[in-house]
Design an enzyme around this catalytic site. Structure first.
Site, PDB file in Angstrom:
ATOM      1  N   PRO A   1      -4.490 -41.060 -18.561  1.00  0.00           N
ATOM      2  CA  PRO A   1      -3.249 -41.616 -17.997  1.00  0.00           C
ATOM      3  C   PRO A   1      -2.124 -41.639 -19.019  1.00  0.00           C
ATOM      4  O   PRO A   1      -2.311 -42.013 -20.176  1.00  0.00           O
ATOM      5  CB  PRO A   1      -3.671 -43.028 -17.586  1.00  0.00           C
ATOM      6  N   CYS A   2      -0.946 -41.238 -18.549  1.00  0.00           N
ATOM      7  CA  CYS A   2       0.157 -40.998 -19.469  1.00  0.00           C
ATOM      8  C   CYS A   2       1.169 -42.124 -19.516  1.00  0.00           C
ATOM      9  O   CYS A   2       2.109 -42.050 -20.283  1.00  0.00           O
ATOM     10  CB  CYS A   2       0.877 -39.705 -19.076  1.00  0.00           C
ATOM     11  N   GLN A   3       0.995 -43.181 -18.723  1.00  0.00           N
ATOM     12  CA  GLN A   3       2.060 -44.177 -18.626  1.00  0.00           C
ATOM     13  C   GLN A   3       2.430 -44.789 -19.974  1.00  0.00           C
ATOM     14  O   GLN A   3       3.567 -45.109 -20.227  1.00  0.00           O
ATOM     15  CB  GLN A   3       1.665 -45.292 -17.654  1.00  0.00           C
TER      16      GLN A   3
ATOM     17  N   PHE B   1       2.602 -43.372 -22.790  1.00  0.00           N
ATOM     18  CA  PHE B   1       3.412 -42.472 -23.602  1.00  0.00           C
ATOM     19  C   PHE B   1       4.724 -42.107 -22.925  1.00  0.00           C
ATOM     20  O   PHE B   1       5.624 -41.599 -23.552  1.00  0.00           O
ATOM     21  CB  PHE B   1       2.649 -41.172 -23.877  1.00  0.00           C
TER      22      PHE B   1
END
Length: 368
Positions: free
Chosen positions: A74-76, A78
């Site tokens: 999950p990229c949230q 960054f």
């Protein structure tokens, strides 16, 4: 189906797997925490190898051998829209990704994330793992790829890391060479456009909701399964919203809306957020399709059809879920599970299938 095998971690609804299966790869495990996304993955690729749950709970002895491990933690944490907090628990999930790589011992792995991941502190820790830690058996090659450069009708940048096993490859497997460009050179082709994906679809959707349907996945009754065209539903915007939309030309945005129609927060902010209340262009790729593409205040999501002074030649609505899925390069016959907002989240969080396919094609040429 036979071919090189893949494990898809943090699989979402399967955007990466779509691209890899197009190149003949066979998915043998998909791991996803969100039940709606896991169900969509299962509807398209098979429930038998879909694992819905917390990746931390997946036991080592159940991890199969695979030729390639793919996925994007999950990229949230960054994201430019996220907390940017290095201690955000979501930023630690890439370590689970490495656990699977260590156990499955694939010839190649692909890790994808948002653009700013390559500048994050956690990315430096990832490089350290390749130097003397869990990934020490792999060469790493990484960079930021623009989906439009690989035949996707969307300007979406993603950080891509390709790891290739040192005992099989003397040098790293390189990132794929771009095939498309805004200004094509030699064998390159022009960028794909919004027109190439959504032209010809009904400008006025017939319905404002999806059909009534329920299917059981993982012992849970869920809305669906929906066919792609079931997602071509409209909305019922307020008259104020419609009055705003008709002032926005292709490529324009909130700065084209007269002051008396703007909310106070926009009137008082003369700079920034240039793409909100924006309208797409027919003959260019879209900007990034995010998870709330159905809200025009979130980005450039108005339908591209517009002629000045000709309201009869204007399509004053946001793109539909179906149009968004096509701009994300999902197949027209892709299947979907979940309520509206969850399907939108699946679409916006996905890796465009065309970008995934370009990576898969590059890797397939090097598998030994």
């Amino acid at each position: 189906m036979s071919g090189p095998t893949t494990i898809d971690l943090f699989a979402g609804c399967g955007g990466m797997t779509v691209g890899f299966t197009r190149e003949g790869f066979k998915p043998i495990l998909g791991v996803e925490f969100n039940k709606w996304a896991a169900a969509t993955y299962a509807a398209n690729f098979g429930v038998d190898h879909t694992w819905y749950g917390d990746i931390n709970d997946f036991p080592d002895d159940k991890i199969p051998d695979a030729d390639v491990v793919i996925g994007g933690p999950p990229c949230q944490g960054f994201s430019n829209l996220g907390s940017k907090d290095v201690n955000d628990p979501r930023n630690q999930l890439w370590k689970q990704y490495m656990r699977f790589v260590q156990v499955a011992r694939p010839d190649v792995f692909v890790l994808e994330n948002v653009q700013r991941f390559s500048a994050a502190s956690e990315f430096q820790l990832l490089l350290a793992e390749a130097d003397h830690g869990m990934l020490k058996d792999y060469h790493l090659e990484w960079g930021v790829l623009l989906a439009a450069d690989y035949g996707v009708a969307q300007r979406r940048p993603r950080t891509i890391v390709i790891g290739s096993r040192k005992n099989k490859y003397k040098t790293p497997i390189k990132l794929p060479v771009r095939t498309h460009s805004r200004t094509p050179l030699s064998e390159e082709r022009p960028w794909e456009t919004v027109r190439s994906r959504i032209a010809g679809l009904p400008e006025k959707p017939e319905f404002t909701d999806m059909p009534a349907s329920v299917t059981n996945f993982f012992g849970i009754d869920m809305p669906g399964v929906f066919k792609g065209v079931d997602l071509h539903f409209g909305r019922n915007p307020r008259q104020l919203s419609l009055d705003r939309y008709k002032h926005v030309p292709p490529g324009g945005g909130r700065f084209n809306v007269p002051d008396h129609l703007l909310p106070r927060c926009w009137r008082d902010k003369a700079t920034g957020t240039t793409d909100v209340m924006g309208r797409m262009r027919w003959d260019a790729p879209s900007l990034t399709i995010r998870t709330e593409f159905y809200k025009p205040e979130k980005g450039q999501y108005l339908h591209p059809q517009w002629e000045e002074g000709r309201e009869d030649r204007q399509v004053n609505r946001v793109i539909t879920h179906y149009e968004a899925s096509l701009l994300q390069d999902f197949p027209k016959d892709f299947l979907w599970v979940g309520p509206k907002t969850e399907i939108a989240r699946q679409i916006g969080n996905a890796v465009p299938a065309g970008l995934a396919q370009a990576i898969a094609h590059q890797i397939k040429q090097h598998l030994v």
